[in-house]
Design a protein around this motif. Structure first.
Motif, short mmCIF file in Angstrom:
data_model
loop_
_atom_site.label_atom_id
_atom_site.label_comp_id
_atom_site.label_asym_id
_atom_site.label_seq_id
_atom_site.Cartn_x
_atom_site.Cartn_y
_atom_site.Cartn_z
N THR A 169 0.82 -1.22 0.00
CA THR A 169 0.00 0.00 0.00
C THR A 169 0.85 1.26 0.00
N HIS A 170 1.95 1.27 0.79
CA HIS A 170 2.79 2.47 0.85
C HIS A 170 4.12 2.15 1.50
N GLY A 171 5.03 3.12 1.46
CA GLY A 171 6.42 2.85 1.79
C GLY A 171 6.81 2.80 3.26
N HIS A 172 5.91 3.10 4.20
CA HIS A 172 6.29 3.05 5.61
C HIS A 172 6.76 1.64 6.00
N GLY A 173 7.76 1.61 6.88
CA GLY A 173 8.43 0.36 7.22
C GLY A 173 7.53 -0.71 7.79
N ASP A 174 6.39 -0.32 8.40
CA ASP A 174 5.52 -1.35 8.96
C ASP A 174 4.63 -2.00 7.89
N HIS A 175 4.60 -1.42 6.71
CA HIS A 175 3.79 -1.98 5.61
C HIS A 175 4.66 -2.53 4.49
N ALA A 176 5.74 -1.82 4.19
CA ALA A 176 6.63 -2.20 3.09
C ALA A 176 7.91 -2.78 3.66
N GLY B 249 -4.03 9.27 0.09
CA GLY B 249 -3.82 10.56 0.76
C GLY B 249 -2.94 10.52 1.98
N HIS B 250 -2.12 9.47 2.14
CA HIS B 250 -1.35 9.27 3.37
C HIS B 250 0.07 9.83 3.25
N VAL B 251 0.84 9.32 2.28
CA VAL B 251 2.18 9.83 1.95
C VAL B 251 2.36 9.69 0.44
N GLY C 7 -5.07 0.49 3.53
CA GLY C 7 -3.73 0.86 4.02
C GLY C 7 -3.93 1.98 5.02
N ASP C 8 -2.92 2.80 5.26
CA ASP C 8 -3.09 3.98 6.08
C ASP C 8 -3.67 5.08 5.19
N TYR C 9 -4.58 5.87 5.74
CA TYR C 9 -5.14 6.93 4.89
C TYR C 9 -5.56 8.14 5.70
N GLU D 68 8.65 4.38 13.11
CA GLU D 68 8.33 4.79 11.74
C GLU D 68 7.06 5.61 11.71
N ASP D 69 5.98 5.01 11.19
CA ASP D 69 4.78 5.73 10.86
C ASP D 69 3.97 5.97 12.12
N ASP D 70 4.39 6.91 12.94
CA ASP D 70 3.83 7.01 14.27
C ASP D 70 2.62 7.93 14.35
ZN LIG Z 1 1.79 4.64 7.07
#
Ligand SMILES: [Zn+2]
Ligand SMILES: [Zn+2]
Length: 335
Positions: free
Chosen positions: A36-43, A91-93, A112-114, A332-334
């Motif tokens: 979904t996106h590049g944050h370390g907890d997802h990618a 719309g997250h990053v 994902g995160d949004y 990361e994505d805190d």
């Molecule tokens: Zn994120």
């Protein structure tokens, strides 16, 4: 009739899309991952093949090296096995996407995160009505209401201009938050050079290469105390209270995060100027989005699941918690 979404299996390490033989944001290496996106907890690195937006692949490339990625731009549809897959802005990053999965007439959207608010550094969230909405719930409590971002940026600028012998040191995560704070400052008319910690340089360059203008950035390391007076310095949160920051001219310590809504968190981190700027949906955004999409079912991946689940039930929407592990790493994505 079969249960809705029966072709999706949920494991602690991620969501498995069986007819595509692919995993969404798996926390362990898999032969095929949809990210979904590049944050370390997802990618994470090390998958056999990765399907993601070109921006997300670029971010993963910066962090993990080449990932055998197949790019899928917003709006394109890619057929994988028996599933039509498309990536839609979240719309997250930069590059963040909701993943839309269609199989046998059923549509499932993984958010994902949004967030729903304007963000000058990424495409705005596009609502996709669906049968099952698999959503995050990072700020899934009614107490979470993110204030207007422009107002938070104004507080930062006000503080900066109230004593120009000091600098304002803003803690912001390296992917997304740092660039957003910079772009929002530019939007509010702040044209002076902004000084950045070395750990942010590559990601800022990547954003600029993807068309996000950040204005004049200078390395904070090596700049003299005098040069930094009256300036904004951006650094990863971990650098706020460490040695690195001791060379700055009497810094006002700020932090940009949705968690700054909680005073105790700000105090624990020695933050003098908490800025409530979040890249996640707040309670109203979460519930308005569910209203708008009108899904038959809501599956909640991570965050404060209980309250959102309860809200769904009281609005006659079937809801469940997925209990995935490994999301929301503190570093990361805190928020
Ligand atoms: Zn994120
Ligand atoms: Zn996340």
């Amino acid at each position: 009739m079969a249960r809705l979404g029966s072709w999706i299996e949920v494991f602690p390490e991620g969501i498995y899309v069986r007819p595509a033989d692919a995993w969404v944001d798996p926390s362990q290496p898999k032969s095929r991952a949809l990210i979904t996106h590049g944050h370390g907890d997802h990618a994470r690195g090390g998958h056999g093949a990765v399907l993601a937006t070109p921006e997300t692949l670029a971010i993963m490339g910066l962090r993990y090296g080449d990932q055998n990625g197949q790019p899928s731009a917003y709006g394109e549809t890619v057929r994988v096995g028996e599933v039509d897959i498309s990536f839609v802005p979240a719309g997250h990053v930069l590059g963040s996407a909701q993943i839309v999965l269609e199989h046998k007439g059923e549509k499932i959207v993984v958010s994902g995160d949004y967030k729903r608010r304007e963000d000058p550094t990424c495409h705005k969230f596009v609502p996709v009505p669906c049968d099952v909405f698999i959503t995050e719930a990072t700020f899934g409590l009614p107490v979470f209401h993110h204030p207007d971002t422009g107002g938070e940026i104004d507080r930062l600028l006000h503080r900066l201009h109230s004593d120009e012998s000091r600098c304002v040191l803003v803690g912001a995560y390296a992917l997304g938050k740092a660039q957003r704070v910079i772009a929002e400052l530019r939007r509010r008319g702040h044209e002076e050079p902004i000084y950045i910690h070395g750990a942010l340089e590559k990601m800022c360059t990547l954003y600029e290469e993807h068309g996000v203008a950040l204005g004049e950035l200078r390395p904070a390391t090596g700049a003299s105390k005098d040069e930094l007076r009256g300036r904004i310095v951006i650094a990863p949160p971990g650098a706020l209270n460490d040695r690195w920051s001791r060379r700055l001219p009497d810094p006002v310590t700020a932090m940009a995060s949705g968690w700054m809504r909680i005073r105790q968190r700000a105090r624990q981190a020695n933050v003098e100027l908490p800025l409530v700027i979040s890249d996640h949906a707040d309670w109203d955004e979460l519930t308005c989005t569910i209203r708008e999409l009108e899904p038959n079912e809501v599956w909640i991946t991570h965050g404060r699941e209980e309250a959102l689940k309860h809200w769904c039930m009281t609005h006659q929407i079937k809801a469940c918690e997925l209990n995935l592990v490994g999301y929301e790493d503190e570093d990361e994505d805190d928020g």
